[in-house]
Design a protein around this motif. Structure first.
Motif, mmCIF file in Angstrom:
data_model
loop_
_atom_site.group_PDB
_atom_site.id
_atom_site.type_symbol
_atom_site.label_atom_id
_atom_site.label_comp_id
_atom_site.label_asym_id
_atom_site.label_seq_id
_atom_site.Cartn_x
_atom_site.Cartn_y
_atom_site.Cartn_z
ATOM 1 N N VAL A 124 0.874 -1.179 0.000
ATOM 2 C CA VAL A 124 0.000 0.000 0.000
ATOM 3 C C VAL A 124 0.904 1.220 0.000
ATOM 4 O O VAL A 124 1.686 1.387 0.941
ATOM 5 C CB VAL A 124 -0.929 0.025 1.229
ATOM 6 C CG1 VAL A 124 -1.774 1.296 1.243
ATOM 7 C CG2 VAL A 124 -1.830 -1.209 1.252
ATOM 8 N N PRO A 125 0.845 2.074 -1.051
ATOM 9 C CA PRO A 125 0.014 1.989 -2.249
ATOM 10 C C PRO A 125 0.302 0.711 -3.044
ATOM 11 O O PRO A 125 1.376 0.132 -2.940
ATOM 12 C CB PRO A 125 0.400 3.238 -3.044
ATOM 13 C CG PRO A 125 1.057 4.150 -2.070
ATOM 14 C CD PRO A 125 1.724 3.257 -1.083
ATOM 15 N N SER A 126 -0.649 0.325 -3.869
ATOM 16 C CA SER A 126 -0.530 -0.902 -4.638
ATOM 17 C C SER A 126 0.526 -0.755 -5.732
ATOM 18 O O SER A 126 0.975 0.350 -6.051
ATOM 19 C CB SER A 126 -1.885 -1.243 -5.273
ATOM 20 O OG SER A 126 -2.307 -0.195 -6.129
ATOM 21 N N THR A 127 0.929 -1.870 -6.310
ATOM 22 C CA THR A 127 1.878 -1.811 -7.418
ATOM 23 C C THR A 127 1.279 -0.996 -8.562
ATOM 24 O O THR A 127 0.082 -1.056 -8.823
ATOM 25 C CB THR A 127 2.227 -3.222 -7.904
ATOM 26 O OG1 THR A 127 1.016 -3.920 -8.235
ATOM 27 C CG2 THR A 127 2.980 -3.999 -6.843
ATOM 28 N N GLY A 128 2.134 -0.216 -9.221
ATOM 29 C CA GLY A 128 1.668 0.670 -10.278
ATOM 30 C C GLY A 128 2.122 2.092 -10.003
ATOM 31 O O GLY A 128 2.991 2.339 -9.159
ATOM 32 N N THR A 129 1.525 3.039 -10.709
ATOM 33 C CA THR A 129 1.920 4.441 -10.632
ATOM 34 C C THR A 129 0.822 5.264 -9.977
ATOM 35 O O THR A 129 -0.353 5.123 -10.314
ATOM 36 C CB THR A 129 2.231 5.003 -12.027
ATOM 37 O OG1 THR A 129 3.292 4.224 -12.616
ATOM 38 C CG2 THR A 129 2.673 6.451 -11.959
#
Length: 288
Positions: free
Chosen positions: A138-143
């Motif tokens: 958290v935050p999740s994988t990604g941008t």
């Protein structure tokens, strides 16, 4: 009384033409991904003459100084539909975010005016890219996008992960490229974003070493070991006993080594064996 005899008379009606002028249909929109605001409007007139046009911008009734303008503004704006002004809000307004009111008006006859509202955000934003091979970050994988100076909390759950093949994956910390702090241990931290950054959660693969002792001794070193690393275990016999050797997944030629060094390229199970030593004293004072 007036008597007209053989006189032809006529009446001429005089008309004065009234011109029509209006400024209408103002729409203000911030251009995506920029600090520019596009303002469109219409100038309606039945005369071909140009008119001076002024743009005013207010925040909660307080005027904002606007000078970074281009397009259909100032002297010489001709009548027509779809007139366009571009305002560089970032240059004039700094780093802010608010609902603004826009007015386009005749510079002299200010009763000719059209207005509209738009939310404008001129703050800087940065991206945080998150990568993790396992677990739930958290935050999740990604941008993700954050406003400049925002504090962001990062955490990871699901560590360690144990699979049925006696393999364990455990988070050992993180790196933050492009922003401070640059890295650390643990699965929770808070940072303030000041640049585009990449957060990578670090994982280590461990394999299980099961080291046991048969009767009459002990062995240390059992537990999870880093894949590819080495570990040294020692067999310790009880009093009156001696180490015999190793059984199980022992490298060739090392079954009698004590201590024993193992390369943990896979899960291993080894066992230490011991034998009992005796001392017998015979009667008559002679040792046997």
């Amino acid at each position: 009384a007036i008597t007209l005899t053989n006189v032809t008379s006529s009446v001429t009606w005089r008309w004065e033409q009234q011109s029509t002028f209006a400024i209408t249909n103002l729409v203000a929109t911030q251009r995506a991904g920029t600090k520019l605001v596009d303002i469109t409007y219409d100038v309606l007139s039945d005369l071909p003459d140009s008119a001076p046009v002024t743009l005013l911008v207010e925040q909660d009734g307080v005027p904002i100084s606007v000078s970074s303008l281009s397009g259909d503004v100032g002297a010489g704006v001709m009548p027509g539909l779809g007139k366009a002004i571009v305002w560089d809000a970032g240059a004039d307004w700094g780093r802010n975010a608010a609902e603004l009111t826009f007015f386009v008006m005749h510079s002299v006859q200010t009763q000719f005016v059209s207005s509209g509202n738009a939310f404008v955000d001129t703050r800087d934003y940065y991206t945080l890219t998150v990568a993790s091979a396992h677990g739930t970050p958290v935050p999740s994988t990604g941008t993700h996008s954050y406003v400049d100076g925002a504090a962001f909390t990062n955490s990871l759950s699901g560590s360690p992960i144990v699979t049925g093949d006696m393999t364990q994956r455990v988070c050992t910390g993180w790196t933050l490229y492009g922003n401070e702090p640059t890295g650390g241990q643990g699965t929770n931290f808070v940072a303030t974003i000041t640049n585009d950054a990449t957060l990578t959660w670090l994982w280590q693969t461990n394999v299980l070493l099961t080291a046991t002792a048969r009767k009459h001794g002990t062995v240390d070193g059992s537990g999870w070991q880093a894949l590819g690393g080495s570990v040294t275990i020692t067999a310790v016999p009880f009093a009156g006993h001696q180490f015999t050797g190793w059984l199980g997944d022992v490298p060739a030629g090392q079954s009698s080594s004590n201590p024993l060094t193992l390369t943990m390229d896979r899960p291993r199970t080894v066992g230490a064996t011991f034998y009992t030593t005796f001392y017998v004293a015979a009667t008559g004072g002679n040792d046997i």
